[in-house]
Design an enzyme around this catalytic site. Sequence first.
Site, PDB file in Angstrom:
ATOM      1  N   PHE A 389     -32.959 103.849  -9.652  1.00 14.12           N
ATOM      2  CA  PHE A 389     -31.956 102.815  -9.357  1.00 14.12           C
ATOM      3  C   PHE A 389     -32.239 102.108  -8.031  1.00 14.12           C
ATOM      4  O   PHE A 389     -31.302 101.739  -7.304  1.00 14.12           O
ATOM      5  CB  PHE A 389     -30.534 103.403  -9.370  1.00 14.12           C
ATOM      6  CG  PHE A 389     -30.367 104.566 -10.316  1.00 14.12           C
ATOM      7  CD1 PHE A 389     -30.615 104.384 -11.668  1.00 14.12           C
ATOM      8  CD2 PHE A 389     -30.025 105.817  -9.857  1.00 14.12           C
ATOM      9  CE1 PHE A 389     -30.506 105.453 -12.559  1.00 14.12           C
ATOM     10  CE2 PHE A 389     -29.919 106.887 -10.723  1.00 14.12           C
ATOM     11  CZ  PHE A 389     -30.155 106.713 -12.086  1.00 14.12           C
ATOM     12  N   CYS A 390     -33.523 101.964  -7.692  1.00 13.41           N
ATOM     13  CA  CYS A 390     -33.921 101.296  -6.433  1.00 13.41           C
ATOM     14  C   CYS A 390     -33.369 102.034  -5.213  1.00 13.41           C
ATOM     15  O   CYS A 390     -33.178 101.402  -4.167  1.00 13.41           O
ATOM     16  CB  CYS A 390     -33.479  99.836  -6.386  1.00 13.41           C
ATOM     17  SG  CYS A 390     -34.154  98.837  -7.684  1.00 13.41           S
ATOM     18  N   ASN A 391     -33.057 103.298  -5.355  1.00 15.21           N
ATOM     19  CA  ASN A 391     -32.509 104.058  -4.224  1.00 15.21           C
ATOM     20  C   ASN A 391     -33.182 105.426  -4.226  1.00 15.21           C
ATOM     21  O   ASN A 391     -32.638 106.398  -4.759  1.00 15.21           O
ATOM     22  CB  ASN A 391     -30.982 104.175  -4.387  1.00 15.21           C
ATOM     23  CG  ASN A 391     -30.334 104.957  -3.247  1.00 15.21           C
ATOM     24  OD1 ASN A 391     -31.019 105.568  -2.422  1.00 15.21           O
ATOM     25  ND2 ASN A 391     -29.014 104.960  -3.202  1.00 15.21           N
TER      26      ASN A 391
END
Length: 484
Positions: A389-391
């Site tokens: 999730f781009c995290n």
Amino acid sequence: MYEEFLAEYPAYRTTTHLDALRANDYLRLDAHGVVYLDYTGACLHADSQVLRHAALLASRVLGNPHSASPASLNSTALVEGARRAVLEWFNAAGDYTAIFTANATGALKHVGESYPFAPGGRLLLSVDNHNSVNGIREFARAHGAAVAYAPLTVPELRLDAARLDARLGECDRGASNLFAFPAQSNFTGVQHPLELVARAHDHGWDVLLDAAAFVPSNRLDLRAAKPDFVSVSFYKMFGYPTGVGCLLARNETLPKLKRPWFAGGTVNFATVGGHRHVLSPGEAGFEDGTLNYLSIAGVEIGLRHLAAAGIDAIHTRVMCLTGWLLSKLVALCHSNGRPMVRIYGPITPAGRGAIITMNFYDPAGHLVDYRRVEELAGQQGISLRTGCFCNPGPGETAEDITEEDIVAGLEANPGLTLPLFLQMITHRGGKSAGAMRVSFGIASNFADAQRFYEFASTLRDQTRLTIGEATFDIESCRVIRDGS
Ligand SMILES: Cc1ncc(COP(=O)(O)O)c(C=O)c1O
């Protein structure tokens, strides 16, 4: 099951007007039997928003806002109306400037490229940050500021208060120091306390609050929280329009931002011969080129839609669903008694939002490939999210993925991707690089949560969905190697 749920979460009854809203305005969900569980990826738009927007566009002649013609002034009026509505929504009128951007990432990039990073100054990032916040470290490094991360606790993946305080105490008050954290993690759903803003201010930091995942189902009162910079994307709040976000900058701190360039629309004066320009004050100095004025006209419609639904009612509803689903997933076991699901972050609703991120394990404790789970869910009409999730930070903390693991991955394959890293890390240490996420929002109902729970239950005793030799130990909330 619904009656049991209502008995356990009676507050859900106060939100039944949202069932009527779903039936009228999000009819396509039930018409197509779709279970949509990615409200953190994007909220769904209501039919009425699109119809109102279309009616507005059909009734006005709207030109490029950069002039004084009647068509131009019509557009300017809509843009300025949207700006006022945004400031009012966040209780920020008079204290903040609303700068329209393409999305939350555009807002974050403005801060990154314009904040006065310099030697002696610092950038402090939460390990729990979207990559659009992590990326600010490249601006900080390029300008000689020190970059550090505030770590998370295991297994709740909340900011470690003592270590954060120590980091906050390290700054030189005379320099420019920026602390950036999310109001709600888009990975775990953890809500990091907004009181951190005041604590960081007391130590001499400016604060960037990434509110992109928080504001779709939580009220954010900027007069109370007072962060210096806030990033949001409107499609995450109400689905439509896409392509519009906002940087809310505190008027007191905004003058600190120094833009590295100028563009059409951002200058009061620019010459070619004199090599000079005078940047426009306030938001105009940041709104490069022609604003997405037709879409911005849909922002006020979206805010009115959210207000009619009631942000507090949405919050109540999604937290009832989250509490119920969390408790059900935590209790899921294979026939041999081994747990089926590992939740990343808190396993009760306190201090978190409506996001549940998890991995599944087979009866022997082997990690199930989340890509296969996503595929199976898709076959049931369930839309959820997988990956990191781009995290990347919370997953790295939870799985104890070290710099050594990452360097080994990059050395083996300089063009490393998440799927390749997942394969490598699973074989290297029995760890997982990624997970699956479900999240609730304005049109969610109990049937959505139940359908996901029933789908998850179908993975009981399945043995052919694993990758590598990962084994999950529920006691320590850690993945361990077989036999270790
Ligand atoms: C917490 C958080 N911050 C920032 C972003 C970036 O948003 P956008 O892609 O709309 O720029 C996202 C998107 O998922 C997010 O969840």
